[in-house]
Write a protein that holds these residues in place. Sequence first.
Motif, PDB file in Angstrom:
ATOM      1  N   ALA A 262     -52.963 -11.148 -13.303  1.00  0.00           N
ATOM      2  CA  ALA A 262     -51.690 -11.652 -13.834  1.00  0.00           C
ATOM      3  C   ALA A 262     -50.496 -10.911 -13.254  1.00  0.00           C
ATOM      4  O   ALA A 262     -49.411 -11.483 -13.094  1.00  0.00           O
ATOM      5  CB  ALA A 262     -51.701 -11.544 -15.361  1.00  0.00           C
ATOM      6  N   GLY A 263     -50.672  -9.637 -12.935  1.00  0.00           N
ATOM      7  CA  GLY A 263     -49.560  -8.854 -12.408  1.00  0.00           C
ATOM      8  C   GLY A 263     -48.444  -8.722 -13.431  1.00  0.00           C
ATOM      9  O   GLY A 263     -48.670  -8.781 -14.652  1.00  0.00           O
ATOM     10  N   ASN A 264     -47.233  -8.587 -12.936  1.00  0.00           N
ATOM     11  CA  ASN A 264     -46.073  -8.418 -13.822  1.00  0.00           C
ATOM     12  C   ASN A 264     -45.421  -9.734 -14.212  1.00  0.00           C
ATOM     13  O   ASN A 264     -44.547  -9.760 -15.081  1.00  0.00           O
ATOM     14  CB  ASN A 264     -45.028  -7.523 -13.147  1.00  0.00           C
ATOM     15  N   ARG A 265     -45.840 -10.835 -13.543  1.00  0.00           N
ATOM     16  CA  ARG A 265     -45.145 -12.105 -13.778  1.00  0.00           C
ATOM     17  C   ARG A 265     -45.827 -12.965 -14.834  1.00  0.00           C
ATOM     18  O   ARG A 265     -45.169 -13.488 -15.743  1.00  0.00           O
ATOM     19  CB  ARG A 265     -45.064 -12.897 -12.462  1.00  0.00           C
ATOM     20  N   ILE A 266     -47.139 -13.101 -14.756  1.00  0.00           N
ATOM     21  CA  ILE A 266     -47.856 -13.994 -15.660  1.00  0.00           C
ATOM     22  C   ILE A 266     -48.134 -13.288 -16.984  1.00  0.00           C
ATOM     23  O   ILE A 266     -48.609 -12.150 -17.013  1.00  0.00           O
ATOM     24  CB  ILE A 266     -49.183 -14.451 -15.025  1.00  0.00           C
ATOM     25  N   LYS A 267     -47.836 -13.967 -18.080  1.00  0.00           N
ATOM     26  CA  LYS A 267     -48.095 -13.441 -19.416  1.00  0.00           C
ATOM     27  C   LYS A 267     -49.430 -14.007 -19.897  1.00  0.00           C
ATOM     28  O   LYS A 267     -49.520 -15.194 -20.251  1.00  0.00           O
ATOM     29  CB  LYS A 267     -46.976 -13.820 -20.373  1.00  0.00           C
ATOM     30  N   ALA A 268     -50.459 -13.177 -19.874  1.00  0.00           N
ATOM     31  CA  ALA A 268     -51.801 -13.651 -20.204  1.00  0.00           C
ATOM     32  C   ALA A 268     -52.543 -12.626 -21.047  1.00  0.00           C
ATOM     33  O   ALA A 268     -52.309 -11.414 -20.925  1.00  0.00           O
ATOM     34  CB  ALA A 268     -52.590 -13.925 -18.921  1.00  0.00           C
ATOM     35  N   HIS A 269     -53.435 -13.113 -21.881  1.00  0.00           N
ATOM     36  CA  HIS A 269     -54.312 -12.245 -22.655  1.00  0.00           C
ATOM     37  C   HIS A 269     -55.557 -13.033 -23.038  1.00  0.00           C
ATOM     38  O   HIS A 269     -55.612 -14.265 -22.894  1.00  0.00           O
ATOM     39  CB  HIS A 269     -53.615 -11.712 -23.914  1.00  0.00           C
ATOM     40  N   VAL A 270     -56.576 -12.313 -23.539  1.00  0.00           N
ATOM     41  CA  VAL A 270     -57.831 -12.930 -23.949  1.00  0.00           C
ATOM     42  C   VAL A 270     -58.006 -12.766 -25.451  1.00  0.00           C
ATOM     43  O   VAL A 270     -57.798 -11.676 -25.997  1.00  0.00           O
ATOM     44  CB  VAL A 270     -59.037 -12.301 -23.211  1.00  0.00           C
ATOM     45  N   ILE A 271     -58.376 -13.856 -26.109  1.00  0.00           N
ATOM     46  CA  ILE A 271     -58.783 -13.802 -27.513  1.00  0.00           C
ATOM     47  C   ILE A 271     -60.301 -13.824 -27.538  1.00  0.00           C
ATOM     48  O   ILE A 271     -60.934 -14.794 -27.101  1.00  0.00           O
ATOM     49  CB  ILE A 271     -58.218 -15.005 -28.301  1.00  0.00           C
ATOM     50  N   TRP A 272     -60.916 -12.745 -28.023  1.00  0.00           N
ATOM     51  CA  TRP A 272     -62.370 -12.627 -28.023  1.00  0.00           C
ATOM     52  C   TRP A 272     -62.961 -13.152 -29.323  1.00  0.00           C
ATOM     53  O   TRP A 272     -62.433 -12.901 -30.409  1.00  0.00           O
ATOM     54  CB  TRP A 272     -62.790 -11.174 -27.828  1.00  0.00           C
ATOM     55  N   GLU A 273     -64.055 -13.883 -29.216  1.00  0.00           N
ATOM     56  CA  GLU A 273     -64.752 -14.362 -30.399  1.00  0.00           C
ATOM     57  C   GLU A 273     -65.769 -13.324 -30.859  1.00  0.00           C
ATOM     58  O   GLU A 273     -66.347 -12.609 -30.030  1.00  0.00           O
ATOM     59  CB  GLU A 273     -65.473 -15.682 -30.098  1.00  0.00           C
ATOM     60  N   PRO A 274     -66.001 -13.236 -32.165  1.00  0.00           N
ATOM     61  CA  PRO A 274     -67.040 -12.313 -32.646  1.00  0.00           C
ATOM     62  C   PRO A 274     -68.399 -12.695 -32.060  1.00  0.00           C
ATOM     63  O   PRO A 274     -68.684 -13.877 -31.839  1.00  0.00           O
ATOM     64  CB  PRO A 274     -67.017 -12.515 -34.166  1.00  0.00           C
ATOM     65  N   SER A 275     -69.234 -11.704 -31.806  1.00  0.00           N
ATOM     66  CA  SER A 275     -70.557 -11.968 -31.239  1.00  0.00           C
ATOM     67  C   SER A 275     -71.558 -10.970 -31.795  1.00  0.00           C
ATOM     68  O   SER A 275     -71.257  -9.787 -31.936  1.00  0.00           O
ATOM     69  CB  SER A 275     -70.519 -11.860 -29.710  1.00  0.00           C
ATOM     70  N   ASN A 276     -72.747 -11.475 -32.119  1.00  0.00           N
ATOM     71  CA  ASN A 276     -73.843 -10.600 -32.536  1.00  0.00           C
ATOM     72  C   ASN A 276     -74.994 -10.693 -31.540  1.00  0.00           C
ATOM     73  O   ASN A 276     -76.150 -10.486 -31.888  1.00  0.00           O
ATOM     74  CB  ASN A 276     -74.330 -10.956 -33.943  1.00  0.00           C
ATOM     75  N   SER A 277     -74.639 -11.005 -30.306  1.00  0.00           N
ATOM     76  CA  SER A 277     -75.664 -11.246 -29.292  1.00  0.00           C
ATOM     77  C   SER A 277     -75.523 -10.283 -28.127  1.00  0.00           C
ATOM     78  O   SER A 277     -74.823 -10.548 -27.157  1.00  0.00           O
ATOM     79  CB  SER A 277     -75.565 -12.694 -28.790  1.00  0.00           C
ATOM     80  N   ASP A 278     -76.169  -9.121 -28.234  1.00  0.00           N
ATOM     81  CA  ASP A 278     -76.217  -8.164 -27.132  1.00  0.00           C
ATOM     82  C   ASP A 278     -77.419  -8.474 -26.247  1.00  0.00           C
ATOM     83  O   ASP A 278     -78.386  -9.115 -26.663  1.00  0.00           O
ATOM     84  CB  ASP A 278     -76.364  -6.737 -27.678  1.00  0.00           C
ATOM     85  N   SER A 279     -77.374  -7.989 -25.031  1.00  0.00           N
ATOM     86  CA  SER A 279     -78.545  -8.075 -24.168  1.00  0.00           C
ATOM     87  C   SER A 279     -79.594  -7.077 -24.658  1.00  0.00           C
ATOM     88  O   SER A 279     -79.275  -6.080 -25.300  1.00  0.00           O
ATOM     89  CB  SER A 279     -78.168  -7.772 -22.722  1.00  0.00           C
ATOM     90  N   PHE A 280     -80.850  -7.367 -24.357  1.00  0.00           N
ATOM     91  CA  PHE A 280     -81.908  -6.425 -24.689  1.00  0.00           C
ATOM     92  C   PHE A 280     -83.100  -6.687 -23.787  1.00  0.00           C
ATOM     93  O   PHE A 280     -83.254  -7.773 -23.213  1.00  0.00           O
ATOM     94  CB  PHE A 280     -82.333  -6.549 -26.156  1.00  0.00           C
ATOM     95  N   VAL A 281     -83.961  -5.693 -23.665  1.00  0.00           N
ATOM     96  CA  VAL A 281     -85.186  -5.847 -22.893  1.00  0.00           C
ATOM     97  C   VAL A 281     -86.272  -4.961 -23.503  1.00  0.00           C
ATOM     98  O   VAL A 281     -85.995  -3.843 -23.946  1.00  0.00           O
ATOM     99  CB  VAL A 281     -84.965  -5.496 -21.401  1.00  0.00           C
ATOM    100  N   THR A 282     -87.482  -5.494 -23.594  1.00  0.00           N
ATOM    101  CA  THR A 282     -88.654  -4.716 -23.954  1.00  0.00           C
ATOM    102  C   THR A 282     -89.341  -4.330 -22.653  1.00  0.00           C
ATOM    103  O   THR A 282     -89.858  -5.195 -21.936  1.00  0.00           O
ATOM    104  CB  THR A 282     -89.615  -5.534 -24.844  1.00  0.00           C
ATOM    105  N   ARG A 283     -89.284  -3.071 -22.327  1.00  0.00           N
ATOM    106  CA  ARG A 283     -89.801  -2.617 -21.038  1.00  0.00           C
ATOM    107  C   ARG A 283     -91.307  -2.869 -20.942  1.00  0.00           C
ATOM    108  O   ARG A 283     -92.042  -2.694 -21.915  1.00  0.00           O
ATOM    109  CB  ARG A 283     -89.523  -1.123 -20.841  1.00  0.00           C
ATOM    110  N   PRO A 284     -91.781  -3.297 -19.784  1.00  0.00           N
ATOM    111  CA  PRO A 284     -93.217  -3.496 -19.606  1.00  0.00           C
ATOM    112  C   PRO A 284     -93.998  -2.233 -19.956  1.00  0.00           C
ATOM    113  O   PRO A 284     -93.593  -1.118 -19.631  1.00  0.00           O
ATOM    114  CB  PRO A 284     -93.334  -3.836 -18.119  1.00  0.00           C
ATOM    115  N   GLY A 285     -95.111  -2.403 -20.657  1.00  0.00           N
ATOM    116  CA  GLY A 285     -95.921  -1.268 -21.090  1.00  0.00           C
ATOM    117  C   GLY A 285     -97.151  -1.767 -21.804  1.00  0.00           C
ATOM    118  O   GLY A 285     -97.641  -2.876 -21.562  1.00  0.00           O
ATOM    119  N   ALA A 286     -97.667  -0.980 -22.736  1.00  0.00           N
ATOM    120  CA  ALA A 286     -98.934  -1.289 -23.400  1.00  0.00           C
ATOM    121  C   ALA A 286     -98.872  -2.611 -24.153  1.00  0.00           C
ATOM    122  O   ALA A 286     -99.837  -3.393 -24.142  1.00  0.00           O
ATOM    123  CB  ALA A 286     -99.303  -0.149 -24.350  1.00  0.00           C
TER     124      ALA A 286
END
Length: 388
Positions: free
Chosen positions: A289-313
């Motif tokens: 956006a630099g100094n000219r464009i007036k911009a922002h982000v509105i974030w939505e609530p989220s309960n979804s993180d990434s995850f992984v079960t590592r290979p193992g037994a």
Amino acid sequence: MADVVAIAQDLIRCPSVTPAEGGALGVLERMLGDAGFTVHRVTFSEAGSADVENLYARIGTEAPHLCFAGHTDVVPPGDEAAWSHGAFAGDVKDGKLFGRGAVDMKGGIAAAVAATLDYLAANNDKLQKNDGGSISFLITGDEEGVAVNGTIKLLAWAAERGEKFDHCIVGEPSNVEAMGDTIKIGRRGSQSGTLVVDGVQGHVAYPHRASNPVPDIAALIVALSGDPLDQGNAQFQPSNLEFTSVDVGNTASNVIPAQAKAKFNIRFNDHHTQETLRALIDARVAAAAGNRIKAHVIWEPSNSDSFVTRPGAFTDTVTAAIREITGRMPDLNTGGGTSDARFIKNYCPVIEFGLVGQTMHQVDEHTPVADLEQLTQIYRGVLDRYFA
């Protein structure tokens, strides 16, 4: 072995369109109760959302504790006249079981129940004597809905009662083309937001008196879409940001709008947390956006993180059972959308393995009976190895 097709039919014939229980949890309550499980029906409420019935059943009191998790709620059938078999009839034709939920995921639950009943019958009720570990079923009724009064609250309820899980299998339809081709060992996170660009409204004939946000938001969309968020890693594909809509709320062709908005969703891997991801996008917006464009982000609530079960037994145990029955070496995969495994991973290692997902949510949803029987045999093989 217990009749997995009959169990699946009993569940499919319950019209449990989310968040309605439809009798499906009652079927499981009776069946598991008769097998010696201690069964709890738990209803959760929250302002602004429907009450949801859930079920938790356990047999045994000792470790190790293996949990089968899933949901009996289903998406609506759509135009029922378009179904060649009744959406809730549970018909079998040409070796296929038809009905809403046959794949996603009443079939998976039926296979887990059938395998468990067979294991208990063959092992002289070891779990009932508290010397062979524990098996539980954690079943929700709102996975296909807003997912606020189901698994996330049922897990907390169980934890408050002192329940501890060692491992969990979610019976979501994980396979892509054939039984045994894929185990989901994780999922990318999901984060949505809205990019907002402010301008100055005015007449199109006098653009010097206005500031048009439309070309500005177009430039920001290009900038945010162009640079990759990361390169992925051994467990995850690269994160991706996709814009899904652009809107200026303007019906007049001779007016420069005052504001433009663009919705987007990011599916992100474990290179990021929600906080670091938001900071990264905010910084990229500010830079573009630099100094000219007036911009922002509105974030939505989220309960979804990434995850992984590592290979193992644990993954080795499931893989061995799959190879014995299907002859396939499953791909350990983290692709696709979200599931309730994102909540379970906070309590124990979790994987997803169920039926082939090609017809889920479609008209004439169905699964081959042979796949149901193979899944039951695989779950039985997992139980044998897990409690060996």
